[in-house]
Scaffold this active site. Sequence first.
Site, PDB file in Angstrom:
ATOM      1  N   ALA A   1       0.833  -1.207   0.000  1.00 20.21           N
ATOM      2  CA  ALA A   1       0.000   0.000   0.000  1.00 20.21           C
ATOM      3  C   ALA A   1       0.867   1.256   0.000  1.00 20.21           C
ATOM      4  O   ALA A   1       0.623   2.190  -0.784  1.00 20.21           O
ATOM      5  CB  ALA A   1      -0.936  -0.014   1.216  1.00 20.21           C
TER       6      ALA A   1
ATOM      7  N   SER B   1       8.598  -3.082  -0.855  1.00 18.93           N
ATOM      8  CA  SER B   1       7.938  -3.507  -2.112  1.00 18.93           C
ATOM      9  C   SER B   1       8.181  -4.972  -2.445  1.00 18.93           C
ATOM     10  O   SER B   1       8.659  -5.318  -3.521  1.00 18.93           O
ATOM     11  CB  SER B   1       8.435  -2.647  -3.292  1.00 18.93           C
ATOM     12  OG  SER B   1       7.964  -1.349  -3.169  1.00 18.93           O
TER      13      SER B   1
ATOM     14  N   CYS C   1       3.013 -12.654  -0.576  1.00 20.64           N
ATOM     15  CA  CYS C   1       2.174 -13.715  -1.149  1.00 20.64           C
ATOM     16  C   CYS C   1       3.032 -14.831  -1.753  1.00 20.64           C
ATOM     17  O   CYS C   1       2.597 -15.971  -1.870  1.00 20.64           O
ATOM     18  CB  CYS C   1       1.277 -13.154  -2.250  1.00 20.64           C
ATOM     19  SG  CYS C   1       0.462 -11.617  -1.801  1.00 20.64           S
TER      20      CYS C   1
HETATM   21  C1  LIG Z   1       2.520 -15.817   3.413  1.00 19.48           C
HETATM   22  C2  LIG Z   1       1.551 -14.806   2.848  1.00 19.48           C
HETATM   23  C3  LIG Z   1       0.848 -15.093   1.691  1.00 19.48           C
HETATM   24  C4  LIG Z   1      -0.047 -14.163   1.185  1.00 19.48           C
HETATM   25  N1  LIG Z   1      -0.737 -14.476   0.043  1.00 19.48           N
HETATM   26  C5  LIG Z   1      -1.627 -13.582  -0.472  1.00 19.48           C
HETATM   27  C6  LIG Z   1      -2.324 -13.872  -1.658  1.00 19.48           C
HETATM   28  O1  LIG Z   1      -2.156 -14.948  -2.277  1.00 19.48           O
HETATM   29  N2  LIG Z   1      -3.201 -12.938  -2.139  1.00 19.48           N
HETATM   30  C7  LIG Z   1      -3.395 -11.731  -1.507  1.00 19.48           C
HETATM   31  O2  LIG Z   1      -4.178 -10.911  -1.997  1.00 19.48           O
HETATM   32  N3  LIG Z   1      -2.722 -11.435  -0.374  1.00 19.48           N
HETATM   33  C8  LIG Z   1      -1.852 -12.330   0.164  1.00 19.48           C
HETATM   34  N4  LIG Z   1      -1.165 -12.024   1.304  1.00 19.48           N
HETATM   35  C9  LIG Z   1      -1.441 -10.760   2.001  1.00 19.48           C
HETATM   36  C10 LIG Z   1      -0.604  -9.602   1.459  1.00 19.48           C
HETATM   37  O3  LIG Z   1       0.742  -9.930   1.476  1.00 19.48           O
HETATM   38  C11 LIG Z   1      -0.871  -8.385   2.318  1.00 19.48           C
HETATM   39  O4  LIG Z   1      -2.244  -8.134   2.331  1.00 19.48           O
HETATM   40  C12 LIG Z   1      -0.138  -7.163   1.803  1.00 19.48           C
HETATM   41  O5  LIG Z   1       1.230  -7.334   1.892  1.00 19.48           O
HETATM   42  C13 LIG Z   1      -0.552  -5.939   2.608  1.00 19.48           C
HETATM   43  O6  LIG Z   1       0.184  -4.848   2.207  1.00 19.48           O
HETATM   44  P1  LIG Z   1       0.366  -3.603   3.184  1.00 19.48           P
HETATM   45  O7  LIG Z   1       1.240  -2.655   2.458  1.00 19.48           O
HETATM   46  O8  LIG Z   1      -0.950  -3.143   3.656  1.00 19.48           O
HETATM   47  O9  LIG Z   1       1.060  -4.199   4.472  1.00 19.48           O
HETATM   48  P2  LIG Z   1       2.446  -4.937   4.646  1.00 19.48           P
HETATM   49  O10 LIG Z   1       2.798  -5.726   3.451  1.00 19.48           O
HETATM   50  O11 LIG Z   1       2.372  -5.643   5.948  1.00 19.48           O
HETATM   51  O12 LIG Z   1       3.472  -3.750   4.765  1.00 19.48           O
HETATM   52  C14 LIG Z   1       3.460  -2.882   5.846  1.00 19.48           C
HETATM   53  C15 LIG Z   1       4.887  -2.404   6.035  1.00 19.48           C
HETATM   54  O13 LIG Z   1       4.885  -1.378   7.012  1.00 19.48           O
HETATM   55  C16 LIG Z   1       6.035  -1.518   7.802  1.00 19.48           C
HETATM   56  N5  LIG Z   1       5.746  -0.830   9.079  1.00 19.48           N
HETATM   57  C17 LIG Z   1       4.776  -1.118   9.971  1.00 19.48           C
HETATM   58  N6  LIG Z   1       4.792  -0.234  10.982  1.00 19.48           N
HETATM   59  C18 LIG Z   1       5.796   0.630  10.706  1.00 19.48           C
HETATM   60  C19 LIG Z   1       6.308   1.764  11.372  1.00 19.48           C
HETATM   61  N7  LIG Z   1       5.781   2.186  12.529  1.00 19.48           N
HETATM   62  N8  LIG Z   1       7.343   2.428  10.816  1.00 19.48           N
HETATM   63  C20 LIG Z   1       7.890   2.007   9.634  1.00 19.48           C
HETATM   64  N9  LIG Z   1       7.452   0.937   8.959  1.00 19.48           N
HETATM   65  C21 LIG Z   1       6.397   0.255   9.488  1.00 19.48           C
HETATM   66  C22 LIG Z   1       6.205  -3.022   7.944  1.00 19.48           C
HETATM   67  O14 LIG Z   1       7.542  -3.339   8.247  1.00 19.48           O
HETATM   68  C23 LIG Z   1       5.789  -3.516   6.564  1.00 19.48           C
HETATM   69  O15 LIG Z   1       6.879  -3.669   5.679  1.00 19.48           O
HETATM   70  C24 LIG Z   1      -0.240 -12.934   1.839  1.00 19.48           C
HETATM   71  C25 LIG Z   1       0.486 -12.632   3.006  1.00 19.48           C
HETATM   72  C26 LIG Z   1       1.362 -13.562   3.513  1.00 19.48           C
HETATM   73  C27 LIG Z   1       2.118 -13.211   4.754  1.00 19.48           C
END
Ligand SMILES: Cc1cc2nc3c(=O)[nH]c(=O)nc-3n(C[C@H](O)[C@H](O)[C@H](O)COP(=O)(O)OP(=O)(O)OC[C@H]3O[C@@H](n4cnc5c(N)ncnc54)[C@H](O)[C@@H]3O)c2cc1C
Length: 459
Positions: A14, A43, A47
Amino acid sequence: MAAERLVVIGGDAAGMSAASQARRFKGPDELEIVAFERGDYASYSACGIPYWVGGDVERLDDLVARTPEEHRARAIDLRMRTEAVRIDTEGRRVLARDLDAGTESWTEYDKLVIATGARPVRPSLPGIDAPGVHGVQTLGDGEAMIETLARTDGGRAVVVGAGYIGVEMAEALLKRGYEVTVLHRDEQPMATLDPDMGRLVHEAMDGLGITTVGGAAVSEILTGDDGRVRAVVTDDAEYPADVVVLGIGVRPETALAEAAGLPLGPHRGLLTDLSMRVRGHDDIWAGGDCVEVLDLVTGTTRHIALGTHANKHGQIIGANVGGDYGTFPGVVGTAVSKVCDREIARTGLREKDARAAGLQYVSATIESTGTAGYLPGAPLMTVKMLAERRSGRLLGVQIVGGVGAAKRVDIAAVALTARMTVEQMTALDLGYAPPFSPVWDPVLVAARKATAAVRKAGW
Ligand SMILES: Cc1cc2nc3c(=O)[nH]c(=O)nc-3n(C[C@H](O)[C@H](O)[C@H](O)COP(=O)(O)OP(=O)(O)OC[C@H]3O[C@@H](n4cnc5c(N)ncnc54)[C@H](O)[C@@H]3O)c2cc1C
């Protein structure tokens, strides 16, 4: 100096989608972009971790969509291993800690994006932090697990949790030659399905040689003389383990936002408007696993941690921050997964969701083939469909089956979004040729049966 500064907290799906999209609309002269990521990677595709651990993906680098250097080359000042520790909404600034230097400094913002993701559930059980017990959330988790697998090289693996991550990890460990046991609390694995459909997943896992134990509450993790994990204890049994994988769900990572007084919903996710702007805060946006989303079927908010939503949120936030316009209307709850050759899909409501929403429904379950039945190896699939009693509105679909089963759920996702009735679905002009489906696609057969059930239930 740029006219405005955008600060992004969280450097994955995101956050970096938002930063990249905002950069497309505004150059460095107009918008300075600073992003904080506390981890070692940005980045990346979480998944892909099960497929990396299972050996389908060779290298960690293959899971990194864009490196920090590539972001920096696009004038996005991505600061790795830097954790945002406080948001001051009055002063419009963020306090960040450099995790290596141990120093802290404030960065002012004109616009702020919160994309802190989700935190895996990790119950405080004895032994939970022992070497050999692994979460699956970050690439670092994947690296640590691969290290354990190299050291144990086959043996016994226990996966705790049978959601899609647990099931995908069970497959990965099976491929790596482990004897795999999956412990979970519910009646059947994949509790995102109704139990009758979860049973099909259970049977498939049995067929693959994965032991699945339902109703299992883990109470302790035992370690050996070397301090490493040796067994998982439940209320009524002990399961020897050389490696343990935890896949018991996630919660929105919103402690920072909550401390800043930002609004959280019933699932502890941030609440936004349709433009992904945090409610009541004109200069703050949030997206991905840290927010709640509107469920278009029930009209309530839910927390669904999926990359597909996080990427869309990021794009929309970036467009809005960059002066363009976009909205995220909500979700219907579509998810696909697989265990070896058994595909698993769902969208909309399960029976218990419909009951909880106060909806009366009928259900229809059919079995069919995914190609013309006369073709050799035609894959079997089971489709379950729920429709609202009286109106006949589609409420949900679940599919378990062979090749080609899972993505059929997308037909239902579109129908749900369009608020179609199951009767309207029966007339959908879906493609047909023998290698792709029977003359009546399984989804249409289910819609016909559901239509009959709606009629039978009466007006
Ligand atoms: C094993 C696995 C398989 C998956 N398979 C699928 C799939 O097949 N299909 C699907 O749609 N989704 C899947 N997902 C889910 C998907 O990976 C997540 O929904 C997605 O990564 C969410 O993105 P995000 O940016 O919201 O959060 P995240 O990817 O969690 O990123 C958030 C980032 O913020 C950072 N952060 C948090 N707090 C702070 C802070 N205070 N200061 C600085 N940095 C911070 C964290 O370190 C992290 O890198 C899977 C997840 C996993 C773990």
